[in-house]
Design a protein around this motif. Structure first.
Motif, mmCIF file in Angstrom:
data_model
loop_
_atom_site.group_PDB
_atom_site.id
_atom_site.type_symbol
_atom_site.label_atom_id
_atom_site.label_comp_id
_atom_site.label_asym_id
_atom_site.label_seq_id
_atom_site.Cartn_x
_atom_site.Cartn_y
_atom_site.Cartn_z
ATOM 1 N N LEU A 273 0.825 -1.212 0.000
ATOM 2 C CA LEU A 273 0.000 0.000 0.000
ATOM 3 C C LEU A 273 0.858 1.261 0.000
ATOM 4 N N SER A 274 2.029 1.163 0.634
ATOM 5 C CA SER A 274 2.913 2.320 0.711
ATOM 6 C C SER A 274 3.499 2.677 -0.648
ATOM 7 N N VAL A 275 3.777 1.674 -1.461
ATOM 8 C CA VAL A 275 4.434 1.923 -2.757
ATOM 9 C C VAL A 275 3.459 1.820 -3.921
ATOM 10 N N TYR A 276 2.163 1.693 -3.643
ATOM 11 C CA TYR A 276 1.185 1.494 -4.712
ATOM 12 C C TYR A 276 1.224 2.617 -5.736
ATOM 13 N N PHE A 277 1.223 3.881 -5.255
ATOM 14 C CA PHE A 277 1.169 5.007 -6.188
ATOM 15 C C PHE A 277 2.494 5.192 -6.929
ATOM 16 N N LEU A 278 3.556 4.526 -6.474
ATOM 17 C CA LEU A 278 4.852 4.618 -7.148
ATOM 18 C C LEU A 278 5.094 3.464 -8.112
ATOM 19 N N THR A 279 4.341 2.395 -7.987
ATOM 20 C CA THR A 279 4.550 1.216 -8.833
ATOM 21 C C THR A 279 3.409 0.998 -9.829
ATOM 22 N N CYS A 280 2.179 1.070 -9.353
ATOM 23 C CA CYS A 280 1.039 0.775 -10.223
ATOM 24 C C CYS A 280 0.683 1.944 -11.141
ATOM 25 N N GLN A 281 0.775 3.172 -10.635
ATOM 26 C CA GLN A 281 0.401 4.332 -11.443
ATOM 27 C C GLN A 281 1.263 4.493 -12.701
ATOM 28 N N PRO A 282 2.600 4.378 -12.612
ATOM 29 C CA PRO A 282 3.413 4.535 -13.826
ATOM 30 C C PRO A 282 3.139 3.477 -14.891
ATOM 31 N N LEU A 283 2.643 2.312 -14.492
ATOM 32 C CA LEU A 283 2.295 1.277 -15.462
ATOM 33 C C LEU A 283 0.835 1.391 -15.885
ATOM 34 N N PHE A 284 0.004 1.864 -14.970
ATOM 35 C CA PHE A 284 -1.435 1.985 -15.220
ATOM 36 C C PHE A 284 -1.724 3.045 -16.291
ATOM 37 N N ASN A 285 -1.058 4.186 -16.202
ATOM 38 C CA ASN A 285 -1.338 5.295 -17.125
ATOM 39 C C ASN A 285 -1.031 4.976 -18.585
ATOM 40 N N PRO A 286 0.181 4.465 -18.914
ATOM 41 C CA PRO A 286 0.453 4.159 -20.327
ATOM 42 C C PRO A 286 -0.502 3.128 -20.911
ATOM 43 N N VAL A 287 -0.810 2.090 -20.127
ATOM 44 C CA VAL A 287 -1.714 1.054 -20.615
ATOM 45 C C VAL A 287 -3.110 1.632 -20.831
ATOM 46 N N LEU A 288 -3.588 2.404 -19.849
ATOM 47 C CA LEU A 288 -4.939 2.965 -19.929
ATOM 48 C C LEU A 288 -5.067 3.926 -21.107
ATOM 49 N N HIS A 289 -4.164 4.908 -21.195
ATOM 50 C CA HIS A 289 -4.256 5.903 -22.260
ATOM 51 C C HIS A 289 -3.884 5.305 -23.612
ATOM 52 N N GLY A 290 -2.936 4.377 -23.620
ATOM 53 C CA GLY A 290 -2.541 3.764 -24.877
ATOM 54 C C GLY A 290 -3.647 2.935 -25.493
ATOM 55 N N LEU A 291 -4.432 2.254 -24.650
ATOM 56 C CA LEU A 291 -5.522 1.434 -25.152
ATOM 57 C C LEU A 291 -6.761 2.262 -25.474
ATOM 58 N N LYS A 292 -6.930 3.368 -24.743
ATOM 59 C CA LYS A 292 -8.154 4.149 -24.894
ATOM 60 C C LYS A 292 -8.091 5.122 -26.067
ATOM 61 N N MET A 293 -6.924 5.724 -26.323
ATOM 62 C CA MET A 293 -6.799 6.712 -27.391
ATOM 63 C C MET A 293 -6.669 5.992 -28.736
ATOM 64 N N SER A 294 -7.630 6.222 -29.622
ATOM 65 C CA SER A 294 -7.654 5.513 -30.897
ATOM 66 C C SER A 294 -6.430 5.821 -31.747
ATOM 67 N N LYS A 295 -5.946 7.075 -31.740
ATOM 68 C CA LYS A 295 -4.783 7.434 -32.543
ATOM 69 C C LYS A 295 -3.536 6.694 -32.065
ATOM 70 N N ILE A 296 -3.342 6.633 -30.754
ATOM 71 C CA ILE A 296 -2.189 5.918 -30.205
ATOM 72 C C ILE A 296 -2.308 4.430 -30.480
ATOM 73 N N ARG A 297 -3.524 3.908 -30.365
ATOM 74 C CA ARG A 297 -3.752 2.486 -30.613
ATOM 75 C C ARG A 297 -3.402 2.134 -32.062
ATOM 76 N N THR A 298 -3.834 2.975 -32.993
ATOM 77 C CA THR A 298 -3.564 2.733 -34.409
ATOM 78 C C THR A 298 -2.068 2.799 -34.711
ATOM 79 N N LEU A 299 -1.381 3.800 -34.150
ATOM 80 C CA LEU A 299 0.051 3.945 -34.391
ATOM 81 C C LEU A 299 0.843 2.785 -33.784
ATOM 82 N N CYS A 300 0.405 2.303 -32.629
ATOM 83 C CA CYS A 300 1.062 1.140 -32.012
ATOM 84 C C CYS A 300 0.932 -0.095 -32.901
#
Length: 308
Positions: A273-300
């Motif tokens: 719980l102490s390191v959650y915002f330091l470990t999960c957030q940096p991985l959560f954001n790229p996956v979330l935005h990368g999958l959600k944004m159609s332009k990024i998804r297409t370029l990937c």
């Protein structure tokens, strides 16, 4: 400045002897760090290399991904060294450097999310004025302030903490934490506490209120607009809200652990719980935005298919 603390090193007491399992933990943490660095670098490169993504929303995302790399660099390498270490000590100067990196990361994250919510507010509530009100000059200024203000605020906080005279050097965490150092002070810490309260109420709460205000306005437009407007608002705002809630969740548990007795909670769960915002957030954001944004998804997809 650091000599005034009369402490040459700190001991990170949250680590415990795991025997041969330390190598397993090391490999898991290293793999997580590699995934975070890889995911964020790929998205930063995609945004920088493609002119079709040189829009305010994607530029703010790029700033967000850069911040994820910055925060991860201040957390993961020291953690990997400590996992393999037997003493779990860190010099005072490196401890304050880690505090600067982690607290700057957390502050920039809040600023970035606030700026992104403001951008979505203009795009959805004032679409005809969006291009004039969100010019590239304004985008550059907002990104500049997103980094400058947290750096100044954290630098002042570290100066106030580094000048304290301490009566101990044990930090009950797996990373250096400013509040833990302030609790070790021998004498009055009124100035530190006052600065912390002012900072919390004037900055963090102000940014949260701004984010809530913008999304309330966005929801009003959604309910009063057409089905197409609602779909557009939901598709663009969902990643931002999910990112905010995930980060706020991690920060909440980190704050609670530092200020309340958590002896009844298992040690491994406390560390997670102490390191959650330091470990999960940096991985959560790229996956979330990368999958959600159609332009990024297409370029990937083009990048993986070798069509770049």
């Amino acid at each position: 400045m650091l000599n005034s603390t009369r402490v040459s090193h700190f001991t990170l007491a949250a680590f415990f002897d795991t025997g041969i399992l330390r190598y397993l933990f090391f490999m898991i943490v290293l793999l997580l760090y590699i995934l975070i660095v890889g995911a964020n670098i790929v998205l930063i490169a995609l945004i920088c290399m493609n002119r079709s993504l040189h829009e305010p929303m994607f530029l703010f995302l790029c700033s967000l991904f850069v911040n994820e790399l910055f925060g991860s660099a201040g957390f993961f390498p020291p953690l990997l060294l400590q996992i393999l270490s037997d003493s779990h000590t860190v010099s005072a100067s490196l401890c304050f450097l880690q505090i600067f990196c982690l607290y700057t990361y957390a502050n920039v994250q809040f600023w970035n999310l606030a700026v992104m919510s403001y951008d979505r507010y203009l795009a959805i509530c004032h679409p005809l004025q969006y291009n004039t009100r969100m010019s590239y000059k304004k985008v550059s200024m907002l990104i500049f302030l997103t980094w400058l203000c947290p750096i100044i605020e954290v630098a002042v906080m570290i100066y106030l903490s580094a000048r304290l005279q301490l009566c101990g050097n044990v930090i009950h965490k797996v990373f250096c934490d400013n509040y833990s150092i302030v609790k070790l002070a021998c004498y009055d810490t009124t100035i530190n506490n006052a600065y912390g309260l002012i900072y919390m109420f004037t900055l963090v709460f102000a940014l949260i209120i701004l984010i809530l205000y913008t999304y309330i306005k966005i929801l009003k437009v959604c309910f009063s607009g057409s089905k197409q407007t609602r779909q557009k608002a939901v598709s663009t705002c969902t990643p931002h809200l999910a990112s905010l809630l995930n980060f706020a969740f991690g920060c909440f548990f980190e704050t609670v652990q530092g200020r309340f007795n958590m002896n009844s909670v298992p040690n491994m769960l406390q560390i997670f719980l102490s390191v959650y915002f330091l470990t999960c957030q940096p991985l959560f954001n790229p996956v979330l935005h990368g999958l959600k944004m159609s332009k990024i998804r297409t370029l990937c997809k083009h990048l993986v298919g070798g069509k770049m």
